[in-house]
Write an enzyme that holds these catalytic residues in place. Structure first.
Site, short mmCIF file in Angstrom:
data_model
loop_
_atom_site.label_atom_id
_atom_site.label_comp_id
_atom_site.label_asym_id
_atom_site.label_seq_id
_atom_site.Cartn_x
_atom_site.Cartn_y
_atom_site.Cartn_z
N TYR A 122 -5.60 6.91 4.59
CA TYR A 122 -5.82 5.89 3.57
C TYR A 122 -5.09 4.59 3.90
O TYR A 122 -5.69 3.51 3.88
CB TYR A 122 -5.38 6.37 2.18
CG TYR A 122 -5.32 5.20 1.23
CD1 TYR A 122 -6.50 4.65 0.71
CD2 TYR A 122 -4.12 4.58 0.91
CE1 TYR A 122 -6.49 3.53 -0.09
CE2 TYR A 122 -4.09 3.45 0.11
CZ TYR A 122 -5.28 2.94 -0.39
OH TYR A 122 -5.25 1.82 -1.18
N CYS A 125 -19.54 -0.85 -18.67
CA CYS A 125 -20.68 -0.83 -17.74
C CYS A 125 -21.54 -2.09 -17.83
O CYS A 125 -22.16 -2.50 -16.84
CB CYS A 125 -21.53 0.41 -17.99
SG CYS A 125 -20.63 1.97 -17.69
N ASP A 162 -9.07 4.75 -2.65
CA ASP A 162 -7.99 5.22 -3.49
C ASP A 162 -8.61 5.85 -4.74
O ASP A 162 -9.83 6.05 -4.82
CB ASP A 162 -7.02 4.08 -3.83
CG ASP A 162 -7.64 3.03 -4.75
OD1 ASP A 162 -8.85 3.13 -5.07
OD2 ASP A 162 -6.90 2.11 -5.16
N CYS A 176 -26.37 2.21 -10.61
CA CYS A 176 -25.42 3.31 -10.83
C CYS A 176 -26.15 4.51 -11.43
O CYS A 176 -26.69 4.45 -12.53
CB CYS A 176 -24.31 2.84 -11.77
SG CYS A 176 -23.11 4.13 -12.17
N GLU A 216 0.82 -1.21 0.00
CA GLU A 216 0.00 0.00 0.00
C GLU A 216 0.86 1.27 0.00
O GLU A 216 0.53 2.25 -0.66
CB GLU A 216 -0.95 0.01 1.19
CG GLU A 216 -2.09 -1.00 1.08
CD GLU A 216 -3.00 -0.74 -0.10
OE1 GLU A 216 -3.05 0.40 -0.59
OE2 GLU A 216 -3.68 -1.69 -0.54
N CYS A 275 -20.48 -4.52 -15.22
CA CYS A 275 -20.32 -4.03 -13.85
C CYS A 275 -21.39 -4.59 -12.93
O CYS A 275 -22.59 -4.55 -13.26
CB CYS A 275 -20.39 -2.50 -13.84
SG CYS A 275 -20.25 -1.79 -12.18
#
Length: 365
Positions: free
Chosen positions: A133, A210, A151, A219, A50, A213
């Site tokens: 984070y 999409c 992120d 969405c 990370e 997804c």
């Protein structure tokens, strides 16, 4: 325009199901199949990855991660390593304050925590160099805490999922609140990684896929047929350009004059060829009159390097001299054939390569 009913709280289950089938295989990651076999994440690996991934791509990080865990298999090994060795191993990865903080954090974990990372966000944030984070990511992924991990990939997913019109970076608190709202108590670590993978592979900046997804039925950006409008970003300020000069001196035995930068500040603790006193705020001298010693310096052009907040342009000069002619200089002489063993940041490698095109392809045998 097709209307849809948006759930107040999009369900995590479809995303986790997608992740089980389509997760990325990463060297620091415990896959769902591994988890089912009882394999648990190594907090050291999660933390290290990370920190490396901040402002850096996964493709670039893989080799550095392998190098670090090969040299220092545990956080205690990293804590005991000489700082110079850590900077050398980090060279080229950029954002060098991360490497200095990495070493400090490893030392704190080894000395104050017996080599074991705290397992909560609060405990992790108390360590050197760990911010919101990284603390959330390590808490979720390494310890399965329900932390809101966000992120740049997650920002993109969440901004489209909820059609957040407020521009970044000001909208980050609003986005994080939405991430917290949909993060499940069950498998929060996998959920965090699934959100990252979704943004990296499906909900991409351009031409998101999409149709594949797992969130496409809830969405709002897709319902409005404008997913690429999100995330909204504030207008970028033009980066200032700073000027300076770099001096590449080679002695008659094939050694290069180098010096170590101060531990604090930009490129702190890294190795450089002599340069003028440029910073992110002011220019340095640009002519050969600023050279570390008088000699027959020859111009080798200009190199450009883009930092986060400014662009640097260095005029490069080269000379070959005997050490006696160079006199007493600040720094040390290192073999040109062994520059891979020096903690040279990318901008210095550019300057050296401009003066010595073969410097980083010389046979080391």
């Amino acid at each position: 325009m097709t209307s849809v009913t948006i759930q107040k709280k999009p369900a995590a289950a479809p995303l986790l199901s997608w992740y089980d089938r389509h997760h990325r295989d990463l060297p620091w990651r415990i896959s769902p199949a591994m988890a089912r076999r009882g394999v648990t994440p190594d907090p050291y690996h999660i933390w290290l990855s990370e920190v490396m991934l901040q402002q850096t791509t996964v493709a670039a990080v893989k080799a550095y991660f392998a190098k670090f865990v090969g040299l220092w298999p545990t956080v205690a090994d990293l804590a005991a390593a000489p700082s110079e060795d850590v900077m050398v191993a980090w060279a080229g990865l950029g954002y060098y304050a991360r490497a200095r903080n990495l070493k400090k954090c490893a030392e704190a974990v080894a000395s104050a925590h017996g080599g074991r990372f705290p397992d909560t966000e609060e405990g992790l944030k108390a360590l050197p160099g760990i911010g919101d984070y990284t603390a959330a990511a390590v808490a979720a992924i390494a310890f399965n805490r329900p932390a809101a991990v966000m992120d740049s990939n997650v920002e993109r997913v969440i901004s489209r999922l909820f059609a957040i019109d407020a521009p970044l970076p000001g909208s980050k608190p609003q986005m994080k609140a939405r991430v917290a709202m949909i993060t499940p108590q069950d498998r929060p670590g996998d959920f965090a990684q699934a959100m990252m993978d979704l943004g990296a592979t499906i909900c991409t900046p351009k031409r998101p896929v999409c149709a594949l997804c797992p969130f496409n039925d809830v969405c709002i950006a897709l319902a409005k047929d404008e997913p690429e409008r999100f995330p909204v970003k504030a207008a970028k300020k033009e980066k200032p350009v700073r000027l300076g000069a770099a001096f590449v001196a080679v002695d008659t035995d094939g050694h290069l004059l180098l010096r170590r930068r101060p531990d604090s500040g930009l490129l702190g603790g890294m190795t450089e060829v002599p340069t003028t006193a440029w910073t992110s705020r002011v220019d340095g001298e640009t002519g050969m009159n600023a050279a570390p010693f008088a000699a027959g310096w020859q111009a080798c052009g200009t190199v450009t390097h883009v930092f986060t907040h400014f662009e640097l342009r260095l005029g490069v000069y080269r000379v070959q001299v005997s050490r006696s002619d160079a006199g007493a200089v600040h720094g040390f002489w290192a073999p040109v054939t062994n520059l891979d063993g020096e903690a040279l940041p990318t901008v210095m490698k550019k300057a050296i390569a401009a003066a010595i095109p073969t410097a980083f392809s010389i046979d080391k045998g």
